[in-house]
Design an enzyme around this catalytic site. Sequence first.
Site, short mmCIF file in Angstrom:
data_model
loop_
_atom_site.label_atom_id
_atom_site.label_comp_id
_atom_site.label_asym_id
_atom_site.label_seq_id
_atom_site.Cartn_x
_atom_site.Cartn_y
_atom_site.Cartn_z
N GLY A 9 0.68 -1.19 -0.26
CA GLY A 9 -0.01 -0.15 -0.29
C GLY A 9 0.86 1.02 0.17
N GLY A 12 -0.47 4.35 -1.52
CA GLY A 12 -1.23 5.31 -0.63
C GLY A 12 -1.06 6.37 0.10
N TYR A 142 -16.30 -1.86 6.59
CA TYR A 142 -14.85 -1.51 6.98
C TYR A 142 -14.79 -1.65 8.16
CZ TYR A 142 -11.78 1.75 7.06
OH TYR A 142 -10.02 2.53 7.47
N SER A 145 -14.38 -5.59 8.81
CA SER A 145 -12.89 -6.00 8.57
C SER A 145 -12.33 -5.58 9.57
CB SER A 145 -13.02 -5.40 6.49
OG SER A 145 -12.36 -3.84 6.69
#
Length: 237
Positions: A9, A12, A142, A145
């Site tokens: 990531g 990001g 979200y 998770s």
Amino acid sequence: MSGSILVIGATGSIGGAIASHLPTDGFEVTLSGRSAEKLNILSIDGAEQKIVADLSTEEGRQALVASSPELDGVVFAAGVAPLAPVRYLKEVDLEACFQLNACMPLLLVRDLLKAKKINKGASIVFLSSVSASKGAVGYAAYSGSKAALEASARCLAVELAPKGIRVNCIAPGMVESDMSDGFAENASADALEAHAKAYPLGVGRPQDVVGAVSFLLSDASRWITGVTLPVDGGFTI
Ligand SMILES: NC(=O)c1ccc[n+]([C@@H]2O[C@H](COP(=O)([O-])OP(=O)(O)OC[C@H]3O[C@@H](n4cnc5c(N)ncnc54)[C@H](OP(=O)(O)O)[C@@H]3O)[C@@H](O)[C@H]2O)c1
């Protein structure tokens, strides 16, 4: 500090800030992201290698594991946040959210362990969220998770302790980023202002997360495992 760290990531906002900072603390970094275009324009002194991998696919995960060097640390900062009240939640979005945010960190660690790419004494850091422990309209997928990720991280911490491998989560509050821009699009100006006021130290920047990650990767935290560290400007006090 030293060691070889994989930042997933890295394209990001938060992952990019982490990847940019780690070499200044003495770490060597391998950068991974889904977008080849974004990864190619990332220029970080001390970045040894770049690996393009779409983790929504089996091939992407396998490519990442095969190309990774031996690692002293892994930072999992990829994530998606499909926000919708449950009544409007699409099954495909719910599944993709759990797949990337909760399943993929475990599957990747599994595959890296099987490939003997994670060294004894390594440190694994997962990016969770304050949402794991707070209820909010539209966040069911979200938040669920991230709560699953934290619970799995505790189990993984126990499993890997005999190898001296530590597993911890960082739970940021709202950080200015592409992802939080997406949150903002779903909220009224009044709601956003009220949310920002809930941060005693104000809303964060990606750079506000990097120190905690570096600490958890370093030997300074060698007796810390299985925890979730809030990095949230006081939001959850
Ligand atoms: N921003 C916040 O306020 C906030 C608060 C708490 C927790 N977090 C958590 O912090 C982490 C980073 O968030 P952020 O704000 O930096 O988000 P971001 O800027 O949107 O970055 C998300 C990252 O996930 C990667 N990604 C998405 N789908 C992927 C896939 N299928 N395969 C591989 N990579 C994929 C993106 O890759 P590409 O760019 O290459 O597509 C990007 O590198 C996330 O886990 C997020 O849940 C963020």
